[in-house]
Design a protein around this motif. Structure first.
Motif, PDB file in Angstrom:
ATOM      1  N   PHE A   1       0.803  -1.219   0.000  1.00  0.00           N
ATOM      2  CA  PHE A   1       0.000   0.000   0.000  1.00  0.00           C
ATOM      3  C   PHE A   1       0.838   1.271   0.000  1.00  0.00           C
ATOM      4  O   PHE A   1       0.300   2.366  -0.060  1.00  0.00           O
ATOM      5  CB  PHE A   1      -0.987   0.017   1.174  1.00  0.00           C
ATOM      6  N   LEU A   2       2.175   1.141   0.067  1.00  0.00           N
ATOM      7  CA  LEU A   2       3.027   2.326   0.023  1.00  0.00           C
ATOM      8  C   LEU A   2       4.324   1.986  -0.681  1.00  0.00           C
ATOM      9  O   LEU A   2       4.936   0.950  -0.405  1.00  0.00           O
ATOM     10  CB  LEU A   2       3.335   2.820   1.445  1.00  0.00           C
ATOM     11  N   ALA A   3       4.744   2.857  -1.597  1.00  0.00           N
ATOM     12  CA  ALA A   3       6.040   2.727  -2.262  1.00  0.00           C
ATOM     13  C   ALA A   3       6.673   4.104  -2.295  1.00  0.00           C
ATOM     14  O   ALA A   3       6.128   5.028  -2.888  1.00  0.00           O
ATOM     15  CB  ALA A   3       5.866   2.177  -3.677  1.00  0.00           C
ATOM     16  N   THR A   4       7.801   4.247  -1.605  1.00  0.00           N
ATOM     17  CA  THR A   4       8.547   5.499  -1.655  1.00  0.00           C
ATOM     18  C   THR A   4       9.850   5.221  -2.383  1.00  0.00           C
ATOM     19  O   THR A   4      10.114   4.102  -2.809  1.00  0.00           O
ATOM     20  CB  THR A   4       8.841   6.055  -0.244  1.00  0.00           C
ATOM     21  N   ARG A   5      10.688   6.236  -2.475  1.00  0.00           N
ATOM     22  CA  ARG A   5      11.956   6.068  -3.182  1.00  0.00           C
ATOM     23  C   ARG A   5      12.872   5.082  -2.454  1.00  0.00           C
ATOM     24  O   ARG A   5      13.757   4.503  -3.069  1.00  0.00           O
ATOM     25  CB  ARG A   5      12.649   7.415  -3.335  1.00  0.00           C
ATOM     26  N   SER A   6      12.658   4.872  -1.140  1.00  0.00           N
ATOM     27  CA  SER A   6      13.583   4.029  -0.379  1.00  0.00           C
ATOM     28  C   SER A   6      12.930   2.870   0.368  1.00  0.00           C
ATOM     29  O   SER A   6      13.624   1.966   0.823  1.00  0.00           O
ATOM     30  CB  SER A   6      14.337   4.890   0.643  1.00  0.00           C
ATOM     31  N   HIS A   7      11.609   2.877   0.493  1.00  0.00           N
ATOM     32  CA  HIS A   7      10.921   1.861   1.285  1.00  0.00           C
ATOM     33  C   HIS A   7       9.607   1.445   0.624  1.00  0.00           C
ATOM     34  O   HIS A   7       9.047   2.196  -0.170  1.00  0.00           O
ATOM     35  CB  HIS A   7      10.600   2.390   2.692  1.00  0.00           C
TER      36      HIS A   7
ATOM     37  N   GLY B   1       2.604   5.632  11.574  1.00  0.00           N
ATOM     38  CA  GLY B   1       1.964   5.678  12.887  1.00  0.00           C
ATOM     39  C   GLY B   1       0.705   6.527  12.862  1.00  0.00           C
ATOM     40  O   GLY B   1      -0.344   6.140  13.388  1.00  0.00           O
ATOM     41  N   ARG B   2       0.798   7.701  12.223  1.00  0.00           N
ATOM     42  CA  ARG B   2      -0.387   8.554  12.075  1.00  0.00           C
ATOM     43  C   ARG B   2      -1.461   7.871  11.243  1.00  0.00           C
ATOM     44  O   ARG B   2      -2.655   7.967  11.532  1.00  0.00           O
ATOM     45  CB  ARG B   2       0.005   9.881  11.416  1.00  0.00           C
ATOM     46  N   ALA B   3      -1.028   7.163  10.196  1.00  0.00           N
ATOM     47  CA  ALA B   3      -1.987   6.508   9.296  1.00  0.00           C
ATOM     48  C   ALA B   3      -2.807   5.452  10.022  1.00  0.00           C
ATOM     49  O   ALA B   3      -4.035   5.412   9.881  1.00  0.00           O
ATOM     50  CB  ALA B   3      -1.258   5.882   8.111  1.00  0.00           C
ATOM     51  N   ILE B   4      -2.153   4.607  10.820  1.00  0.00           N
ATOM     52  CA  ILE B   4      -2.942   3.561  11.486  1.00  0.00           C
ATOM     53  C   ILE B   4      -3.849   4.159  12.557  1.00  0.00           C
ATOM     54  O   ILE B   4      -4.951   3.655  12.766  1.00  0.00           O
ATOM     55  CB  ILE B   4      -2.080   2.411  12.053  1.00  0.00           C
ATOM     56  N   CYS B   5      -3.399   5.234  13.200  1.00  0.00           N
ATOM     57  CA  CYS B   5      -4.266   5.881  14.192  1.00  0.00           C
ATOM     58  C   CYS B   5      -5.487   6.498  13.525  1.00  0.00           C
ATOM     59  O   CYS B   5      -6.615   6.322  13.995  1.00  0.00           O
ATOM     60  CB  CYS B   5      -3.484   6.939  14.967  1.00  0.00           C
ATOM     61  N   ASP B   6      -5.261   7.224  12.437  1.00  0.00           N
ATOM     62  CA  ASP B   6      -6.368   7.895  11.757  1.00  0.00           C
ATOM     63  C   ASP B   6      -7.289   6.920  11.036  1.00  0.00           C
ATOM     64  O   ASP B   6      -8.504   7.089  11.034  1.00  0.00           O
ATOM     65  CB  ASP B   6      -5.837   8.926  10.760  1.00  0.00           C
TER      66      ASP B   6
ATOM     67  N   TYR C   1      -5.202   6.943   2.174  1.00  0.00           N
ATOM     68  CA  TYR C   1      -4.715   7.891   3.179  1.00  0.00           C
ATOM     69  C   TYR C   1      -3.304   8.365   2.828  1.00  0.00           C
ATOM     70  O   TYR C   1      -3.013   9.561   2.839  1.00  0.00           O
ATOM     71  CB  TYR C   1      -4.728   7.234   4.563  1.00  0.00           C
ATOM     72  N   LEU C   2      -2.424   7.421   2.516  1.00  0.00           N
ATOM     73  CA  LEU C   2      -1.031   7.757   2.260  1.00  0.00           C
ATOM     74  C   LEU C   2      -0.853   8.482   0.931  1.00  0.00           C
ATOM     75  O   LEU C   2       0.050   9.311   0.790  1.00  0.00           O
ATOM     76  CB  LEU C   2      -0.165   6.497   2.320  1.00  0.00           C
ATOM     77  N   ASP C   3      -1.705   8.197  -0.029  1.00  0.00           N
ATOM     78  CA  ASP C   3      -1.608   8.910  -1.294  1.00  0.00           C
ATOM     79  C   ASP C   3      -1.886  10.397  -1.089  1.00  0.00           C
ATOM     80  O   ASP C   3      -1.334  11.241  -1.786  1.00  0.00           O
ATOM     81  CB  ASP C   3      -2.577   8.323  -2.325  1.00  0.00           C
ATOM     82  N   GLU C   4      -2.719  10.717  -0.097  1.00  0.00           N
ATOM     83  CA  GLU C   4      -3.020  12.122   0.213  1.00  0.00           C
ATOM     84  C   GLU C   4      -1.969  12.759   1.111  1.00  0.00           C
ATOM     85  O   GLU C   4      -1.770  13.975   1.060  1.00  0.00           O
ATOM     86  CB  GLU C   4      -4.382  12.210   0.922  1.00  0.00           C
ATOM     87  N   HIS C   5      -1.302  11.985   1.956  1.00  0.00           N
ATOM     88  CA  HIS C   5      -0.444  12.552   2.990  1.00  0.00           C
ATOM     89  C   HIS C   5       1.057  12.358   2.773  1.00  0.00           C
ATOM     90  O   HIS C   5       1.854  12.970   3.492  1.00  0.00           O
ATOM     91  CB  HIS C   5      -0.814  11.960   4.357  1.00  0.00           C
ATOM     92  N   LEU C   6       1.460  11.543   1.815  1.00  0.00           N
ATOM     93  CA  LEU C   6       2.897  11.306   1.598  1.00  0.00           C
ATOM     94  C   LEU C   6       3.530  12.549   0.991  1.00  0.00           C
ATOM     95  O   LEU C   6       3.122  13.020  -0.068  1.00  0.00           O
ATOM     96  CB  LEU C   6       3.102  10.113   0.665  1.00  0.00           C
ATOM     97  N   PRO C   7       4.560  13.116   1.656  1.00  0.00           N
ATOM     98  CA  PRO C   7       5.206  14.313   1.101  1.00  0.00           C
ATOM     99  C   PRO C   7       5.839  14.037  -0.270  1.00  0.00           C
ATOM    100  O   PRO C   7       6.323  12.921  -0.524  1.00  0.00           O
ATOM    101  CB  PRO C   7       6.304  14.626   2.129  1.00  0.00           C
ATOM    102  N   LEU C   8       5.839  15.035  -1.124  1.00  0.00           N
ATOM    103  CA  LEU C   8       6.386  14.867  -2.476  1.00  0.00           C
ATOM    104  C   LEU C   8       7.852  14.475  -2.450  1.00  0.00           C
ATOM    105  O   LEU C   8       8.304  13.705  -3.289  1.00  0.00           O
ATOM    106  CB  LEU C   8       6.205  16.165  -3.274  1.00  0.00           C
ATOM    107  N   TRP C   9       8.612  14.966  -1.468  1.00  0.00           N
ATOM    108  CA  TRP C   9      10.033  14.684  -1.455  1.00  0.00           C
ATOM    109  C   TRP C   9      10.345  13.217  -1.167  1.00  0.00           C
ATOM    110  O   TRP C   9      11.445  12.751  -1.442  1.00  0.00           O
ATOM    111  CB  TRP C   9      10.760  15.602  -0.465  1.00  0.00           C
ATOM    112  N   LEU C  10       9.355  12.453  -0.621  1.00  0.00           N
ATOM    113  CA  LEU C  10       9.565  11.030  -0.373  1.00  0.00           C
ATOM    114  C   LEU C  10       9.220  10.176  -1.593  1.00  0.00           C
ATOM    115  O   LEU C  10       9.576   9.011  -1.657  1.00  0.00           O
ATOM    116  CB  LEU C  10       8.738  10.574   0.818  1.00  0.00           C
TER     117      LEU C  10
END
Length: 200
Positions: free
Chosen positions: A38-44, A90-95, A187-196
């Motif tokens: 559910f999440l793919a960043t440049r490093s993780h 952490g914020r994602a699972i809480c929200d 959720y993460l598509d809306e909140h993941l910073p562009l630099w990541l």
């Protein structure tokens, strides 16, 4: 110490390779049964654990793209992303799951409980109902709703065995992981910073 080249048998390296350079969380889908990315960043990348802890609402695995066996082996260039991603998850699972409490666990080596020899972090949502369930029952046999943290050694042991118990989840139907993955992805598509996000 430098990590050895990733073994072809490393299950997390296989998942990372399957994800490739895909960056839009909404474009990610299940790679195969039981693997929900559910999440793919440049490093993780982040996936749902295929065998979540018994008492967890959501059990996430955060996996560095670069193969390293222990945290001390992770390349320095990946470390600046790690803290912000852990905080975001952490914020994602809480929200997403309406909880306040969660664990972040990372094991290094077999003696420390590491099962897959590729660095990964467990982020586990903890509903407060499990704290209440582990506390001493009321005289009527029901669990008190406003239970405090377990006070005695026996209570603490019972609580630890409850929250860290492994085993097959009997409360999940096959669509649960897919639905959780979709909720987290949005959720993460809306909140993941562009630099990541990876550069294409």
């Amino acid at each position: 110490m430098t990590s050895p080249a990733p073994p072809s048998s490393c299950v997390f390296c296989q998942i990372v390779h399957s994800v490739g350079a895909r960056t839009s969380s909404l474009a990610l889908t299940s790679l195969e049964p039981d693997v929900y990315v559910f999440l793919a960043t440049r490093s993780h990348i982040a996936i749902l654990d295929h065998q979540p802890l018994v008492s967890s609402l959501s059990h996430i695995l955060l996996i560095p793209r670069t193969h390293a066996v222990r945290l001390s082996d992770v390349p320095d260039y990946e470390l600046p992303d790690l803290g912000p991603i852990l905080k975001l998850l952490g914020r994602a699972i809480c929200d997403c799951f309406a909880v306040d409490d969660y664990n972040v666990v990372q094991n290094n080596g077999p003696a420390a409980g590491q099962l897959v020899p590729h660095v990964h972090f467990h982020i586990v949502a903890r509903p407060s109902t499990y704290l209440a369930a582990a506390a001493a029952p009321a005289p009527s046999g029901s669990v008190t709703a406003a239970a405090a943290a377990p006070a005695t050694l026996r209570d603490r042991t019972r609580y630890s065995s409850t929250i860290f118990a492994r085993g097959e989840r009997t409360d999940l139907d096959p669509s649960c992981a897919e639905q959780s993955s979709k909720i987290l992805r949005q959720y993460l598509d809306e909140h993941l910073p562009l630099w990541l996000r990876p550069k294409l």
